[in-house]
Design a protein around this motif. Structure first.
Motif, PDB file in Angstrom:
ATOM      1  N   GLY A 115       0.811  -1.210   0.000  1.00  0.00           N
ATOM      2  CA  GLY A 115       0.000   0.000   0.000  1.00  0.00           C
ATOM      3  C   GLY A 115       0.844   1.260   0.000  1.00  0.00           C
ATOM      4  O   GLY A 115       0.532   2.238  -0.692  1.00  0.00           O
ATOM      5  N   GLU A 116       1.922   1.240   0.769  1.00  0.00           N
ATOM      6  CA  GLU A 116       2.810   2.401   0.815  1.00  0.00           C
ATOM      7  C   GLU A 116       3.441   2.653  -0.552  1.00  0.00           C
ATOM      8  O   GLU A 116       3.511   3.797  -1.015  1.00  0.00           O
ATOM      9  N   VAL A 117       3.894   1.586  -1.202  1.00  0.00           N
ATOM     10  CA  VAL A 117       4.530   1.738  -2.517  1.00  0.00           C
ATOM     11  C   VAL A 117       3.528   2.260  -3.541  1.00  0.00           C
ATOM     12  O   VAL A 117       3.834   3.173  -4.324  1.00  0.00           O
ATOM     13  N   LEU A 118       2.326   1.708  -3.556  1.00  0.00           N
ATOM     14  CA  LEU A 118       1.336   2.159  -4.532  1.00  0.00           C
ATOM     15  C   LEU A 118       0.965   3.621  -4.301  1.00  0.00           C
ATOM     16  O   LEU A 118       0.794   4.380  -5.270  1.00  0.00           O
ATOM     17  N   ALA A 119       0.840   4.032  -3.064  1.00  0.00           N
ATOM     18  CA  ALA A 119       0.539   5.432  -2.777  1.00  0.00           C
ATOM     19  C   ALA A 119       1.673   6.336  -3.229  1.00  0.00           C
ATOM     20  O   ALA A 119       1.436   7.425  -3.791  1.00  0.00           O
ATOM     21  N   GLU A 120       2.907   5.907  -3.019  1.00  0.00           N
ATOM     22  CA  GLU A 120       4.059   6.706  -3.434  1.00  0.00           C
ATOM     23  C   GLU A 120       4.146   6.808  -4.958  1.00  0.00           C
ATOM     24  O   GLU A 120       4.461   7.872  -5.498  1.00  0.00           O
ATOM     25  N   VAL A 121       3.863   5.698  -5.656  1.00  0.00           N
ATOM     26  CA  VAL A 121       3.889   5.731  -7.112  1.00  0.00           C
ATOM     27  C   VAL A 121       2.830   6.690  -7.634  1.00  0.00           C
ATOM     28  O   VAL A 121       3.094   7.519  -8.524  1.00  0.00           O
ATOM     29  N   ALA A 122       1.629   6.617  -7.098  1.00  0.00           N
ATOM     30  CA  ALA A 122       0.554   7.501  -7.548  1.00  0.00           C
ATOM     31  C   ALA A 122       0.909   8.962  -7.305  1.00  0.00           C
ATOM     32  O   ALA A 122       0.640   9.828  -8.150  1.00  0.00           O
ATOM     33  N   ALA A 123       1.516   9.248  -6.166  1.00  0.00           N
ATOM     34  CA  ALA A 123       1.874  10.627  -5.842  1.00  0.00           C
ATOM     35  C   ALA A 123       2.959  11.164  -6.771  1.00  0.00           C
ATOM     36  O   ALA A 123       3.018  12.374  -7.037  1.00  0.00           O
ATOM     37  N   ALA A 124       3.816  10.275  -7.271  1.00  0.00           N
ATOM     38  CA  ALA A 124       4.912  10.694  -8.139  1.00  0.00           C
ATOM     39  C   ALA A 124       4.476  10.886  -9.591  1.00  0.00           C
ATOM     40  O   ALA A 124       5.161  11.560 -10.366  1.00  0.00           O
TER      41      ALA A 124
END
Length: 256
Positions: free
Chosen positions: A21-30
């Motif tokens: 979940g953390e990785v997916l949120a970071e990818v979306a934010a980038a």
């Protein structure tokens, strides 16, 4: 815009997001904010490629036996019927037969990763089905036909699994050590993706010793072939975790 492949794991990812979940949120934010999202999910499997024309897709809880909190989850994103029609036109232009469904909602292969990436549920989204009875090469060609969507600021989100053998499910421990074939297969696939060895990738069951065990059925790997076909640029691999001993949660983002 770009293509993202995610391993969506168990439905409980929506309430136990962990490192994934953390990785997916970071990818979306980038990423730049997409104008619309096309999801290709392993959980919509049809004989003919099919797009959803739903104006307000329902949140489909296509699973059983999970905690009540999971069934309370909703992802009320608006639909994207215009995008669905554009997808159909792109496929037809490449002589790929396509159908439309008037109201197909979002299965958990779609709404679970979307909930982690775009929790506001304010980006229009539609789904395109996979065809597990076809071949990896045919699913790759399907993706190739969709490349033009990137110029329309459409995110192609392919949702499946790098490893998916539920007959090997042996524990309720989310952090259990992966079975011996899980990481070797994930690494084998990563090398083929990053070096664009597509023919080897299509023939993974014969070429990779762990291929059959990692995917006794091909439905959860088909979104990866669609993603690879639609992708432009180099693949960036994310390996956030492995869950329940059998599910490698690898994700790939293609960037130009």
């Amino acid at each position: 815009m770009t293509t993202l492949f995610v391993s969506h794991g168990a439905p409980t990812l929506a309430i136990e997001p962990g490192n994934t979940g953390e990785v997916l949120a970071e990818v979306a934010a980038a990423l730049p904010r997409p104008d619309a999202i096309l999801v290709v999910s392993a959980h919509w499997d049809t004989r003919v490629p099919t797009v959803s024309l739903a104006n307000q897709p329902e949140t489909i809880h296509d699973f059983a036996g999970f905690p009540p909190a999971l069934y309370a989850k909703q992802y009320p994103a608006p639909g994207a019927p215009a995008l669905a029609q554009q997808v159909a036109a792109l496929l037809q232009a490449q002589d790929i037969a396509v159908q439309a469904h008037p109201q197909r909602g979002l299965d958990h292969g779609a709404w679970v990763p979307l909930m982690l990436m775009y929790p506001e549920a304010d980006i229009p989204v539609t789904q395109l089905s996979i065809q597990s009875r076809s071949t990896p090469a045919e699913q790759f060609a399907l993706g190739r036909a969709l490349q033009g969507l990137h110029e329309q600021n459409v995110l192609i989100l392919a949702s499946g699994a790098i490893t998916h053998n539920l007959s090997d499910f042996f524990t309720a421990d989310r952090n259990a050590a992966p079975l011996p074939y899980v990481l070797p297969f994930a690494d084998w696939m990563a090398e083929r993706i990053q070096t664009q060895q597509w023919q080897h990738m299509f023939n993974y069951r014969a070429q990779c010793p762990q291929g059959m065990q990692a995917h006794p059925s091909e439905d959860h790997l088909m979104p990866l072939f669609v993603a690879a076909g639609s992708a432009i640029g180099e693949a960036i691999r994310f390996t956030p975790e492995n869950t329940y001993g059998i599910l490698a949660m690898d994700a790939y983002l293609w960037r130009t």
